[in-house]
Design a protein around this motif. Structure first.
Motif, PDB file in Angstrom:
ATOM      1  N   ARG A  13      -0.191  -4.258  -5.339  1.00 45.12           N
ATOM      2  CA  ARG A  13      -0.248  -2.932  -4.705  1.00 45.12           C
ATOM      3  C   ARG A  13      -1.312  -2.062  -5.373  1.00 45.12           C
ATOM      4  N   SER A  14      -1.336  -2.086  -6.704  1.00 46.75           N
ATOM      5  CA  SER A  14      -2.316  -1.291  -7.436  1.00 46.75           C
ATOM      6  C   SER A  14      -3.738  -1.745  -7.110  1.00 46.75           C
ATOM      7  N   ALA A  15      -3.949  -3.064  -7.100  1.00 48.79           N
ATOM      8  CA  ALA A  15      -5.291  -3.595  -6.837  1.00 48.79           C
ATOM      9  C   ALA A  15      -5.725  -3.344  -5.392  1.00 48.79           C
ATOM     10  N   LEU A  16      -4.797  -3.506  -4.446  1.00 43.12           N
ATOM     11  CA  LEU A  16      -5.142  -3.302  -3.035  1.00 43.12           C
ATOM     12  C   LEU A  16      -5.411  -1.832  -2.741  1.00 43.12           C
ATOM     13  N   THR A  17      -4.671  -0.945  -3.402  1.00 40.18           N
ATOM     14  CA  THR A  17      -4.907   0.493  -3.232  1.00 40.18           C
ATOM     15  C   THR A  17      -6.315   0.853  -3.699  1.00 40.18           C
ATOM     16  N   LYS A  18      -6.697   0.356  -4.863  1.00 36.97           N
ATOM     17  CA  LYS A  18      -8.047   0.629  -5.370  1.00 36.97           C
ATOM     18  C   LYS A  18      -9.107   0.022  -4.456  1.00 36.97           C
TER      19      LYS A  18
ATOM     20  N   ALA B 101      -0.446  13.860  -4.263  1.00 41.43           N
ATOM     21  CA  ALA B 101       0.957  14.067  -4.632  1.00 41.43           C
ATOM     22  C   ALA B 101       1.687  12.743  -4.836  1.00 41.43           C
ATOM     23  N   GLU B 102       1.197  11.677  -4.205  1.00 41.62           N
ATOM     24  CA  GLU B 102       1.906  10.400  -4.234  1.00 41.62           C
ATOM     25  C   GLU B 102       1.303   9.392  -5.206  1.00 41.62           C
ATOM     26  N   ASP B 103       0.075   9.596  -5.612  1.00 37.95           N
ATOM     27  CA  ASP B 103      -0.635   8.576  -6.384  1.00 37.95           C
ATOM     28  C   ASP B 103      -1.404   9.227  -7.531  1.00 37.95           C
ATOM     29  N   PHE B 104      -0.695   9.528  -8.601  1.00 40.35           N
ATOM     30  CA  PHE B 104      -1.310  10.214  -9.740  1.00 40.35           C
ATOM     31  C   PHE B 104      -2.448   9.393 -10.342  1.00 40.35           C
ATOM     32  N   ALA B 105      -2.275   8.069 -10.404  1.00 43.25           N
ATOM     33  CA  ALA B 105      -3.268   7.208 -11.058  1.00 43.25           C
ATOM     34  C   ALA B 105      -4.632   7.272 -10.371  1.00 43.25           C
ATOM     35  N   ASN B 106      -4.628   7.508  -9.059  1.00 39.09           N
ATOM     36  CA  ASN B 106      -5.893   7.517  -8.307  1.00 39.09           C
ATOM     37  C   ASN B 106      -6.270   8.910  -7.820  1.00 39.09           C
ATOM     38  N   ARG B 107      -5.729   9.942  -8.451  1.00 41.09           N
ATOM     39  CA  ARG B 107      -5.941  11.306  -7.984  1.00 41.09           C
ATOM     40  C   ARG B 107      -7.432  11.672  -7.936  1.00 41.09           C
ATOM     41  N   ASP B 108      -8.189  11.295  -8.955  1.00 39.91           N
ATOM     42  CA  ASP B 108      -9.613  11.641  -8.979  1.00 39.91           C
ATOM     43  C   ASP B 108     -10.395  10.919  -7.880  1.00 39.91           C
TER      44      ASP B 108
ATOM     45  N   ASP C  90      -2.122  21.362   3.446  1.00 43.87           N
ATOM     46  CA  ASP C  90      -3.089  21.821   2.450  1.00 43.87           C
ATOM     47  C   ASP C  90      -2.468  22.463   1.215  1.00 43.87           C
ATOM     48  N   GLU C  91      -1.439  23.295   1.393  1.00 41.18           N
ATOM     49  CA  GLU C  91      -0.871  23.936   0.206  1.00 41.18           C
ATOM     50  C   GLU C  91      -0.193  22.908  -0.702  1.00 41.18           C
ATOM     51  N   TRP C  92       0.433  21.907  -0.071  1.00 42.06           N
ATOM     52  CA  TRP C  92       1.041  20.818  -0.844  1.00 42.06           C
ATOM     53  C   TRP C  92      -0.044  20.029  -1.570  1.00 42.06           C
ATOM     54  N   LEU C  93      -1.154  19.789  -0.868  1.00 42.82           N
ATOM     55  CA  LEU C  93      -2.285  19.099  -1.496  1.00 42.82           C
ATOM     56  C   LEU C  93      -2.758  19.843  -2.736  1.00 42.82           C
ATOM     57  N   MET C  94      -3.018  21.150  -2.596  1.00 38.64           N
ATOM     58  CA  MET C  94      -3.610  21.897  -3.695  1.00 38.64           C
ATOM     59  C   MET C  94      -2.634  22.096  -4.857  1.00 38.64           C
ATOM     60  N   SER C  95      -1.342  22.058  -4.567  1.00 35.73           N
ATOM     61  CA  SER C  95      -0.372  22.169  -5.654  1.00 35.73           C
ATOM     62  C   SER C  95      -0.364  20.918  -6.526  1.00 35.73           C
ATOM     63  N   ASN C  96      -1.006  19.849  -6.038  1.00 33.55           N
ATOM     64  CA  ASN C  96      -1.074  18.607  -6.809  1.00 33.55           C
ATOM     65  C   ASN C  96      -2.492  18.278  -7.274  1.00 33.55           C
ATOM     66  N   LEU C  97      -3.435  19.173  -6.996  1.00 34.01           N
ATOM     67  CA  LEU C  97      -4.801  19.044  -7.519  1.00 34.01           C
ATOM     68  C   LEU C  97      -5.013  20.169  -8.523  1.00 34.01           C
ATOM     69  N   HIS C  98      -5.170  19.835  -9.762  1.00 36.46           N
ATOM     70  CA  HIS C  98      -5.267  20.873 -10.790  1.00 36.46           C
ATOM     71  C   HIS C  98      -6.704  21.120 -11.246  1.00 36.46           C
TER      72      HIS C  98
ATOM     73  N   LEU D  39       0.849  -1.190   0.000  1.00 31.58           N
ATOM     74  CA  LEU D  39       0.000   0.000   0.000  1.00 31.58           C
ATOM     75  C   LEU D  39       0.888   1.244   0.000  1.00 31.58           C
ATOM     76  N   PRO D  40       0.437   2.334  -0.633  1.00 33.80           N
ATOM     77  CA  PRO D  40       1.227   3.569  -0.624  1.00 33.80           C
ATOM     78  C   PRO D  40       1.251   4.196   0.767  1.00 33.80           C
ATOM     79  N   LEU D  41       2.172   5.126   0.955  1.00 37.21           N
ATOM     80  CA  LEU D  41       2.397   5.721   2.268  1.00 37.21           C
ATOM     81  C   LEU D  41       1.165   6.454   2.794  1.00 37.21           C
ATOM     82  N   TYR D  42       0.377   7.063   1.901  1.00 38.75           N
ATOM     83  CA  TYR D  42      -0.777   7.829   2.378  1.00 38.75           C
ATOM     84  C   TYR D  42      -1.901   6.941   2.894  1.00 38.75           C
ATOM     85  N   LEU D  43      -1.774   5.621   2.722  1.00 36.20           N
ATOM     86  CA  LEU D  43      -2.743   4.661   3.283  1.00 36.20           C
ATOM     87  C   LEU D  43      -2.097   3.843   4.411  1.00 36.20           C
TER      88      LEU D  43
END
Length: 642
Positions: free
Chosen positions: A363-368, A401-408, A479-487, A328-332
């Motif tokens: 890892r990809s499947a467990l993250t989803k 910032a860590e998981d572009f594939a699952n950003r949405d 938060d500022e780091w979060l928003m810099s990675n949400l476009h 699992l990625p660090l944010y989980l």
């Protein structure tokens, strides 16, 4: 046990003393958890032996049938928990039974309130383990020998759970650990066969090795209906009290909600129920089973990104490691659970895990799977997701910032405070925000500040309030780091209202834009005078239409670092690029009108500097010279009072 040698008395680590005292006095309503904790430890010892024996079969010592046995003596008020797992040597005993080797100990102790009910929940977040024995026992003995050591190297540990413990060397023929609980006088109820059996079935039915107790003989009666005495030389027959099947290998329909909850407590050493869980078996290109849990409370060491984390890894039902972080990625990192694979080699190591392509797929499947579980939790009625967000929201914000594939997917799970509610709570989703968009609004507006109050009262919000445009109020450090990675989200771009030129798009009509241009020309000479005066402090000066009640505000460049991020980096000793803000003046404010009419250059300079310093303060910036600001302000106040 033979004669004890090399006996010494040692003191408990300070944190252990405090934790023992707290448990003994706070967990009065959860006494029975001691058996669950001790059986879980015995199960872990068996798992570790099974793993070590993969490379050294001799560790089994001709006894490969792993089991846990429970004995009791009601008259002597004793319970014995016996396992033939990995065991401990003398150093292991001192390290594991005399200290708490877990990060976050000091933070844990600092949160104690003295309120027994509240503190018992804190203990649940920290984990109690072996020390729970002292909830019911006045004295605890541990007899143990590490697998592979000689019989003469057995260890005897003993303590009353107060200030010290004794450690000695004994002869112990069989490997593993025996824990002897000498029960307190008012806890004798636990030295009872029926009571112990019911606790094993309640808390430890899922343990994958048998938990055995002596089978109680079927009573025989004489011709007069009186029970016959049991022969003293009758053979002892052991029977398994638990199901002894790894819970995750059973079908979902075969496992009750209570069993899922108790298994969570086993793998997490928490004694609160989880918020949610997901049990899934994958067959096909990869063959593995996962059982993942969302805890109800954050552990104290959650903010240590380098701390121990991860899932329990099994390969073909054989335990491999406690904290496999590769799945699992660090944010989980707050997710607990088990993954059991048939596709990985039994001699796997952490280094091999990092290079195995199957791990990437898992890892990809467990993250989803985790994100889907959180999505379902968010859609449910009730307060469960609000509780999750309160505990883990800031960690989840690391995701984009860590998981572009699952950003949405992550963005859909985010929650915010907004200018449309009076609550400080972060309880509004981006979907809810979009439902309330003004006609013609094509951006999602937000502001980042040091606190919710600073964000809510920022002068940058004034035009948005006037036009009824909602703004996300962000005040977490991440938060500022979060928003810099949400476009963007659902085709709407994110816009920081404190950066760059303010463009409300179609929300403003052409007449308003024409008026703004004319006002800017009208105050052109004022802008030039202020710019020349403050040229060392500002990059630009301009007339603004974002202010209604305030005379001035500061704006940073569209792509420059915000004030919050600058402070965080500076506090961490990081260098930040030099930059100057833009000062924006409100042409409708009396102070700006007075400044425009001021012909005395000294007075003009004093007032312009005060406006700049006020704008710095309202933006959350530190003044370069606070004393100078106070002097200027006092001088102005004295003049006005005459």
């Amino acid at each position: 046990m033979t004669t004890e040698t090399q006996k010494e008395t040692l003191g408990f680590q300070t944190e252990v003393k405090q934790l023992l005292h707290l448990m003994i006095h706070s967990l009065y309503s959860n006494k029975e958890i001691f058996l669950r904790e001790l059986i879980s430890n015995a199960s872990d010892a068996a798992d570790k032996l099974r793993f070590e024996a993969l490379s050294d079969g001799g560790l089994y010592e001709n006894d490969s049938e792993l089991k846990i046995r429970i004995e009791f003596d009601n008259e002597a008020r004793q319970i014995r928990i016996i396992d033939n797992g990995i065991g401990m040597n003398r150093q292991d005993v001192v390290d594991h039974l005399g200290t708490i080797a877990k990060s976050g100990t000091a933070d844990f102790l600092s949160h104690l309130t003295g309120d027994q009910k509240k503190d018992s929940h804190l203990i649940g977040q920290f984990g109690v383990g072996f020390y729970s024995a002292f909830i019911v026992a006045e004295r605890v003995e541990v007899l143990t020998r590490k697998a592979g050591d000689e019989a003469a190297n057995g260890v005897h540990w003993e303590s009353r759970g107060e200030g010290e413990f004794n450690v000695g060397t004994i002869e112990k023929a069989d490997r593993g650990t025996t824990i002897v609980l000498h029960l307190k006088e008012d806890e004798a109820e636990f030295a009872d066969g029926f009571r112990l059996r019911s606790l094993v079935r309640k808390y430890s039915d899922h343990i994958s090795i048998p938990v055995e107790m002596v089978k109680e003989p079927t009573p025989e009666f004489d011709d007069e209906g009186n029970p016959k005495p049991v022969a003293e030389d009758a053979p002892v027959e052991w029977e398994s009290v638990n199901a002894a099947t790894a819970l995750w290998t059973r079908g979902r329909t075969e496992v009750t909600e209570e069993e899922y909850q108790e298994f969570y407590k086993h793998v997490s050493h928490d004694f609160e129920n989880p918020l949610s869980w997901s049990h899934n078996k994958v067959e096909g290109k990869l063959d593995y089973t996962s059982l993942l849990y969302v805890p109800s409370r954050a552990p104290f060491d959650m903010w240590n990104r380098d701390g121990v984390r991860g899932l329990k890894l099994y390969i073909q039902r054989v335990f491999i490691m406690d904290d496999a972080e590769q799945f699992l990625p660090l944010y989980l990192r707050f997710i607990k659970g088990v993954v059991d694979s048939n596709d990985l080699s039994l001699n796997v190591s952490r280094e091999i895990l990092q290079k195995d392509p199957a791990i990437d797929s898992m890892r990809s499947a467990l993250t989803k799977r985790v994100l889907d579980m959180l999505t379902k939790l968010a859609k449910k009625e009730g307060d469960d997701y609000a509780k999750f967000w309160s505990e883990f929201g800031q960690v989840l914000k690391e995701g984009p910032a860590e998981d572009f594939a699952n950003r949405d997917k992550i963005a859909r799970l985010l929650r915010f405070a907004t200018s449309h509610t009076d609550k400080e709570a972060q309880d509004q989703s981006l979907d809810q925000y979009i439902e309330r968009l003004q006609e013609g609004q094509d951006s999602i507006y937000y502001i980042v500040a040091d606190s919710h109050a600073a964000a809510k009262n920022s002068p940058h919000l004034e035009i948005f309030r006037k036009k009824g445009i909602e703004v996300l109020l962000l005040s977490d450090r991440v938060d500022e780091w979060l928003m810099s990675n949400l476009h963007e989200y659902e085709g709407k771009s994110f816009k920081d209202i404190t950066k760059g030129d303010l463009d409300l798009g179609k929300v403003e009509d052409e007449a308003e834009k024409q008026q703004q241009e004319e006002t800017a020309k009208e105050f052109g000479s004022l802008v030039e005078r202020v710019k020349e005066l403050l040229k060392e402090q500002v990059n630009e000066v301009r007339i603004t239409h974002r202010l209604v009640d305030s005379p001035a505000c500061l704006v940073v460049g569209e792509h420059e670092m915000g004030a919050q991020m600058r402070k965080i980096m500076e506090a961490a000793g990081q260098q930040v690029p030099d930059s100057k803000p833009t000062l924006e003046l409100n042409p409708t404010h009396p102070l700006v009108a007075s400044l425009n009419d001021e012909s005395d250059e000294d007075q003009f300079g004093e007032l312009a500097q005060i406006l700049f310093d006020q704008a710095c303060l309202s933006s959350g910036e530190q003044l370069a010279d606070p004393a100078d600001f106070v002097q200027r302000l006092n001088k102005l106040l004295l003049k006005l009072s005459r």
